[in-house]
Design a protein around this motif. Sequence first.
Motif: not given
Length: 260
Positions: A135-138, A228-234
């Motif tokens: 979420v951060d451009a840096t 396979r990529v398991a997505l987590i929220d943060a």
Amino acid sequence: MSPVTPFKVVIPARYASSRLPAKPLLDLGGKPMVVRVAERALASGAEEVLVATDHAEIAAAVRAHGLSVVMTREDHPSGTDRLAEVVRQRGWGGDELVVNVQGDEPLIEPGVIRHTAACLAGSGAAIATVAHPIVDATDFFNPNVVKVVCRADGDALYFSRAPIPYARDAFACSREVLPDALPACRHVGLYAYRAAFLLAYAGLAPSPLEQFESLEQLRALWHGYRIRVALIDAAPAPGVDTPEDAERMRKLFDRPGECG
């Protein structure tokens, strides 16, 4: 969140470390760090948790806390090679699911371990790993932050230190913020493998992509293996890489009730 089939956890634990010697034995609230990691792994529901080490002192510390150890060679070039030795020693079949949990992550969430194993079990891929949205451009433009781009089915297309996917028009105007809905994800270095892949890994030639990017997982993609990529929220809780990290973690575990 339960995996379709049972899974095992292997925790590679080397004594030698240029920045933090004897890191697995770092005392965290009265227990060595590698023991803290193993306890988190046990809480994931794994049917077996093994610490794979080349050092007698680490093995003794782990056994003193009632946990299981596999002694491995000292000369493995990577943790993946160490896992492969464990697979051979234990005689595991090719369909066994093996999660590689780093021995310097005493705050790892058991649910993330379980979720990664479940994604591997349900996907038919050779490997599963973890990512979360950037979420951060840096972070997006930081080459130390590894990015992953995925296919529609959730498999990895590519991993890179470069800012991918690159929003050409938006970044021509500004690189201060990320455009809405940019599918930018940060790769987290937790892996689950099918044992058959681990046994094949040592015979895979390194790829030019891997060597230029310094990303070992590109070897698997180069040779046609699915990830396979398991997505987590943060982002998960950080691990211990430096003396400053070690001091921060010591203080956290010294506070009663903070970490269990």
